[in-house]
Design an enzyme around this catalytic site. Structure first.
Site, PDB file in Angstrom:
ATOM      1  N   HIS A  17       0.821  -1.045  -0.059  1.00 37.60           N
ATOM      2  CA  HIS A  17       0.072  -0.019  -0.070  1.00 37.60           C
ATOM      3  C   HIS A  17       0.725   1.278   0.045  1.00 37.60           C
ATOM      4  O   HIS A  17       0.610   2.171  -0.571  1.00 37.60           O
ATOM      5  CB  HIS A  17      -1.027  -0.085   1.212  1.00 37.60           C
ATOM      6  CG  HIS A  17      -2.206  -0.907   1.054  1.00 37.60           C
ATOM      7  ND1 HIS A  17      -3.461  -0.692   1.269  1.00 37.60           N
ATOM      8  CD2 HIS A  17      -2.122  -2.301   0.363  1.00 37.60           C
ATOM      9  CE1 HIS A  17      -4.184  -1.650   1.025  1.00 37.60           C
ATOM     10  NE2 HIS A  17      -3.502  -2.776   0.733  1.00 37.60           N
ATOM     11  N   ASP A  46      -6.271   4.851   3.821  1.00 43.79           N
ATOM     12  CA  ASP A  46      -6.184   3.593   3.501  1.00 43.79           C
ATOM     13  C   ASP A  46      -7.544   3.123   4.063  1.00 43.79           C
ATOM     14  O   ASP A  46      -8.165   3.137   4.891  1.00 43.79           O
ATOM     15  CB  ASP A  46      -5.131   2.673   4.165  1.00 43.79           C
ATOM     16  CG  ASP A  46      -4.579   1.753   3.216  1.00 43.79           C
ATOM     17  OD1 ASP A  46      -3.840   1.739   2.571  1.00 43.79           O
ATOM     18  OD2 ASP A  46      -5.383   0.607   3.468  1.00 43.79           O
ATOM     19  N   ALA A  86      13.758  -7.210  -4.538  1.00 43.10           N
ATOM     20  CA  ALA A  86      14.202  -6.886  -5.764  1.00 43.10           C
ATOM     21  C   ALA A  86      13.702  -5.711  -6.672  1.00 43.10           C
ATOM     22  O   ALA A  86      12.629  -5.032  -6.220  1.00 43.10           O
ATOM     23  CB  ALA A  86      13.686  -8.267  -6.657  1.00 43.10           C
ATOM     24  N   GLN A  90      11.735  -4.706  -8.701  1.00 34.28           N
ATOM     25  CA  GLN A  90      10.563  -5.456  -9.422  1.00 34.28           C
ATOM     26  C   GLN A  90      10.365  -4.460 -10.934  1.00 34.28           C
ATOM     27  O   GLN A  90      10.514  -5.280 -11.784  1.00 34.28           O
ATOM     28  CB  GLN A  90       9.534  -5.582  -8.883  1.00 34.28           C
ATOM     29  CG  GLN A  90       8.250  -6.059  -9.772  1.00 34.28           C
ATOM     30  CD  GLN A  90       7.204  -6.993  -8.773  1.00 34.28           C
ATOM     31  OE1 GLN A  90       7.793  -7.798  -7.795  1.00 34.28           O
ATOM     32  NE2 GLN A  90       6.182  -6.606  -8.971  1.00 34.28           N
ATOM     33  N   HIS A 123       2.061 -13.855  -7.261  1.00 31.45           N
ATOM     34  CA  HIS A 123       1.060 -14.303  -6.364  1.00 31.45           C
ATOM     35  C   HIS A 123      -0.199 -13.391  -6.693  1.00 31.45           C
ATOM     36  O   HIS A 123      -1.073 -13.398  -5.718  1.00 31.45           O
ATOM     37  CB  HIS A 123       1.530 -13.852  -4.875  1.00 31.45           C
ATOM     38  CG  HIS A 123       1.720 -12.277  -4.450  1.00 31.45           C
ATOM     39  ND1 HIS A 123       2.170 -11.579  -5.349  1.00 31.45           N
ATOM     40  CD2 HIS A 123       1.205 -11.642  -3.466  1.00 31.45           C
ATOM     41  CE1 HIS A 123       2.339 -10.132  -4.823  1.00 31.45           C
ATOM     42  NE2 HIS A 123       1.693 -10.297  -3.770  1.00 31.45           N
ATOM     43  N   SER A 135       1.413  -5.928  -8.454  1.00 26.15           N
ATOM     44  CA  SER A 135       2.320  -6.753  -9.370  1.00 26.15           C
ATOM     45  C   SER A 135       1.609  -7.244 -10.475  1.00 26.15           C
ATOM     46  O   SER A 135       2.203  -7.208 -11.479  1.00 26.15           O
ATOM     47  CB  SER A 135       2.615  -8.196  -8.483  1.00 26.15           C
ATOM     48  OG  SER A 135       3.632  -7.747  -7.276  1.00 26.15           O
ATOM     49  N   GLU A 184       1.741  -3.977 -12.594  1.00 29.86           N
ATOM     50  CA  GLU A 184       2.813  -3.720 -13.077  1.00 29.86           C
ATOM     51  C   GLU A 184       3.320  -4.849 -14.136  1.00 29.86           C
ATOM     52  O   GLU A 184       3.947  -4.249 -15.223  1.00 29.86           O
ATOM     53  CB  GLU A 184       4.116  -3.869 -11.893  1.00 29.86           C
ATOM     54  CG  GLU A 184       3.866  -2.707 -10.904  1.00 29.86           C
ATOM     55  CD  GLU A 184       4.364  -3.056  -9.632  1.00 29.86           C
ATOM     56  OE1 GLU A 184       5.105  -4.009  -9.410  1.00 29.86           O
ATOM     57  OE2 GLU A 184       4.302  -2.277  -8.687  1.00 29.86           O
ATOM     58  N   ALA A 207      -5.762 -12.347   0.410  1.00 33.07           N
ATOM     59  CA  ALA A 207      -6.539 -11.074   0.043  1.00 33.07           C
ATOM     60  C   ALA A 207      -7.450 -11.209  -1.042  1.00 33.07           C
ATOM     61  O   ALA A 207      -8.007 -11.956  -1.278  1.00 33.07           O
ATOM     62  CB  ALA A 207      -5.581  -9.949  -0.217  1.00 33.07           C
ATOM     63  N   GLU A 208      -7.358 -10.290  -1.916  1.00 32.55           N
ATOM     64  CA  GLU A 208      -8.153 -10.523  -3.263  1.00 32.55           C
ATOM     65  C   GLU A 208      -7.547 -11.066  -4.363  1.00 32.55           C
ATOM     66  O   GLU A 208      -7.873 -11.123  -5.524  1.00 32.55           O
ATOM     67  CB  GLU A 208      -8.858  -9.237  -3.698  1.00 32.55           C
ATOM     68  CG  GLU A 208      -8.089  -8.190  -4.622  1.00 32.55           C
ATOM     69  CD  GLU A 208      -6.617  -7.554  -4.150  1.00 32.55           C
ATOM     70  OE1 GLU A 208      -6.150  -8.126  -3.124  1.00 32.55           O
ATOM     71  OE2 GLU A 208      -6.193  -6.920  -4.803  1.00 32.55           O
ATOM     72  N   GLN A 209      -6.382 -11.699  -4.094  1.00 31.67           N
ATOM     73  CA  GLN A 209      -5.655 -12.461  -5.089  1.00 31.67           C
ATOM     74  C   GLN A 209      -6.290 -13.300  -5.975  1.00 31.67           C
ATOM     75  O   GLN A 209      -5.988 -13.510  -7.360  1.00 31.67           O
ATOM     76  CB  GLN A 209      -4.280 -12.786  -4.621  1.00 31.67           C
ATOM     77  CG  GLN A 209      -3.500 -11.912  -3.990  1.00 31.67           C
ATOM     78  CD  GLN A 209      -2.496 -12.338  -2.756  1.00 31.67           C
ATOM     79  OE1 GLN A 209      -2.200 -13.662  -2.689  1.00 31.67           O
ATOM     80  NE2 GLN A 209      -1.899 -11.497  -2.317  1.00 31.67           N
TER      81      GLN A 209
HETATM   82  N1  UDP Z   1       8.170  -5.453  -4.784  1.00 29.88           N
HETATM   83  C1  UDP Z   1       9.171  -4.966  -5.006  1.00 29.88           C
HETATM   84  N2  UDP Z   1      10.336  -5.716  -4.911  1.00 29.88           N
HETATM   85  C2  UDP Z   1      10.193  -7.155  -3.993  1.00 29.88           C
HETATM   86  C3  UDP Z   1       8.806  -7.311  -3.712  1.00 29.88           C
HETATM   87  C4  UDP Z   1       7.774  -6.427  -3.971  1.00 29.88           C
HETATM   88  O1  UDP Z   1       9.466  -4.111  -5.769  1.00 29.88           O
HETATM   89  O2  UDP Z   1      11.127  -7.841  -4.036  1.00 29.88           O
HETATM   90  C5  UDP Z   1       7.100  -4.507  -4.885  1.00 29.88           C
HETATM   91  C6  UDP Z   1       6.030  -4.696  -6.282  1.00 29.88           C
HETATM   92  O3  UDP Z   1       6.624  -4.210  -7.358  1.00 29.88           O
HETATM   93  C7  UDP Z   1       4.855  -4.234  -5.879  1.00 29.88           C
HETATM   94  C8  UDP Z   1       4.700  -4.158  -4.455  1.00 29.88           C
HETATM   95  O4  UDP Z   1       6.146  -4.460  -3.730  1.00 29.88           O
HETATM   96  O5  UDP Z   1       4.728  -2.811  -6.088  1.00 29.88           O
HETATM   97  C9  UDP Z   1       4.015  -5.527  -3.997  1.00 29.88           C
HETATM   98  O6  UDP Z   1       2.532  -5.422  -4.132  1.00 29.88           O
HETATM   99  P1  UDP Z   1       1.487  -6.499  -4.410  1.00 29.88           P
HETATM  100  O7  UDP Z   1       0.220  -5.598  -4.335  1.00 29.88           O
HETATM  101  O8  UDP Z   1       1.848  -7.019  -5.771  1.00 29.88           O
HETATM  102  O9  UDP Z   1       1.600  -7.351  -3.171  1.00 29.88           O
HETATM  103  P2  UDP Z   1       1.593  -7.455  -1.732  1.00 29.88           P
HETATM  104  O10 UDP Z   1       3.186  -7.194  -1.193  1.00 29.88           O
HETATM  105  O11 UDP Z   1       0.826  -6.218  -1.122  1.00 29.88           O
HETATM  106  O12 UDP Z   1       1.229  -9.178  -1.383  1.00 29.88           O
END
Ligand code: UDP
Length: 478
Positions: free
Chosen positions: A16, A118, A345, A347, A362, A367, A370, A385-387
């Protein structure tokens, strides 16, 4: 003209904080003074973005609230991804309720035009109302998941089902989408049984009572559901995404969230040595943590698939965690073929590289979006969650992904039931073959649409214009 002042208050979890930082930067780039509210140990995650925005001549600041001291959380735990067991999550969220007085002091002092708070802070609506400040919600999901999730929550189409594998259709939505009972979160199935479940139900309901919701999505991605949200569910929403696309420079892309565990140049050099669409990127977000047996199966499946990969292994709070699950000699055998990143990472930088041909995800909404914005097909592996809804959008509606076969909603950690063969089959089919090519073409189309949406005249660009215009009608004494 008086500058608009908007306060952004993300829940303390990277899934978030990252999109809200992007959102605040985006508002600032349109002349709004954006202020992020957070706690001391989370503040560094915003520092660079805020600095860069101010250096570019826009206005952004951070206000700090002290994280409440409560029993039952590890020392220094101010972020939900630092809890060491799922039982601590309700304690964490209860602690955040104690931020109310500090938030109200800030609102009273600064009187912003609007508070974007939020979903996990349902109480913030009343706090803002005390000072006549409208509160908008950020819940971090897309339109499809919001619509499907709300229809399932309201209609309870699963109510007569008993076995986890029993299936049902999501009612009242434009597509035929099938789920099974075990993919529904317990707080929806059991309604209000625990304090945590009550909090989540309250949070979901507050979305519909709020002044409106800012959605990280773009109209062309899920048009039926953007319409359904507004016209059938009567929600007020502004879509302004993909938010990640506000990061244009290499530096911005490389520095989102936490400090990366790999040097960006090294990572790019590794990717540069690979041919286009030949590498899988495997990352399960900031939260999901798999049991050792599951990590072992992933490694075995990957090796058997013969595909090249970057695999992000999320470290827990205990850095000494053993890696005895790793097949003997795995890392050595994978030299040149597989790169393991232990920790965070970069990402966005990775997904944007032309060598990436598939994303094992996941299905967290950030993600997912992105991946879409980068034009990368996905292997879907949802867990909480809502995955599971996001998975359906990817596989059934957009047809840009292949499901690995996860069937069970498990709070904060991936289940451990996916066997190596399923991993092997899914990752091979996302990279190789005719269908893979078709998926890749659909992805390219969506990537173009995403880019257009945020450009001047695009649907998200106009969405943000409309929102800023509306906010300027609200008074502020700032
Ligand atoms: N992310 C990243 N590097 C990592 C893991 C996650 O940059 O190693 C970032 C990813 O790009 C995204 C966020 O963390 O913006 C993760 O959000 P997401 O909603 O995908 O999953 P959550 O972490 O909330 O389960």
């Amino acid at each position: 003209m008086v500058k608009l002042q908007v306060f952004f208050f993300p829940v303390m979890t990277h899934g978030h904080m990252i999109p809200i930082l992007d959102m605040a930067k985006l508002f600032a780039s349109r002349g709004v003074h954006s202020t992020i509210i957070t706690t001391p140990l989370n503040a560094p995650a915003f520092a660079k973005g805020v600095q860069r925005t101010n250096d570019s001549g826009f206005q952004m600041s951070v206000k700090i609230l002290e994280f409440p001291k409560v029993d039952g959380l590890p020392e220094g735990c101010e972020n939900a991804d630092q809890v060491t067991s799922p039982d601590m999550l309700p304690i964490f969220f209860t602690a955040t309720k104690l931020l109310k007085d500090q938030l109200e002091q800030l609102l009273e002092e600064y009187r912003p035009n609007c508070l974007v708070a939020d979903l996990f802070f349902p109480w913030a609506t009343d706090s803002a109302a005390k000072f006549n400040i409208p509160r908008l919600v950020f819940h971090g999901s897309g339109f499809f998941a919001s619509c499907a999730g709300e229809q399932v929550r309201l209609q309870r189409p699963f109510k007569n089902l008993t076995n986890g594998s029993d299936e049902f259709f999501v009612p009242n939505i434009p597509h035929k989408v099938k789920l099974c009972l075990s993919q529904i979160p317990p707080y929806v199935r059991e309604e209000g049984e625990t304090e945590f479940a009550k909090m989540l139900t309250e949070a979901l309901e507050s979305e519909w009572r709020s002044h409106g919701v800012i959605i990280n999505s773009f109209y062309e991605l899920e048009p039926e559901y953007a319409d359904h949200y507004r016209n059938v569910l009567n929600g007020k929403a502004w879509h302004i995404g993909p938010l990640s696309l506000c990061n244009r420079s290499l530096e911005e892309k490389a520095q989102r969230g936490k400090q990366a565990a790999i040097n960006a140049d090294d990572c790019l050099k590794w990717l540069d040595s690979k041919s286009p669409n030949s590498v899988l990127y495997i990352c399960f977000g900031s939260f999901t943590k798999f049991p050792n047996e599951q990590l072992h199966e992933i490694a075995m499946g990957l090796e058997a698939s013969g595909q090249q990969f970057i695999w992000v292994l999320r470290k827990g709070t205990n850095d000494k965690e053993s890696e005895e699950w790793m097949p003997e000699g795995f890392e050595e055998r994978m030299i040149g073929k597989g790169l393991i990143i232990r920790g965070w990472a970069p990402q966005m930088l990775i997904l944007d590289h032309e060598a990436i041909g598939g994303f094992v995800t996941h299905c967290g909404w950030n993600s997912t979006l992105e991946g879409i914005a980068a034009g990368v097909p996905m292997v879907t592996w949802p867990s909480f969650a809502e995955q599971f809804y996001n998975e359906k959008l990817i596989t059934d509606i957009l047809r840009i992904g292949v499901a690995v076969g996860a069937k069970e909603w498990v709070a904060d950690s991936g289940g451990g039931n996916i066997k190596r063969d399923a991993v092997e089959t899914a990752v091979r089919s996302i990279i190789i073959g005719e269908e893979a090519e078709e998926r890749r073409n659909r992805c390219k189309g969506l990537k173009e649409m995403a880019k257009k949406a945020i450009e001047e005249g695009g649907s998200s660009y106009s969405g943000l214009n409309a929102l800023i215009q509306e906010l300027s009608l609200y008074p502020s004494s700032f």
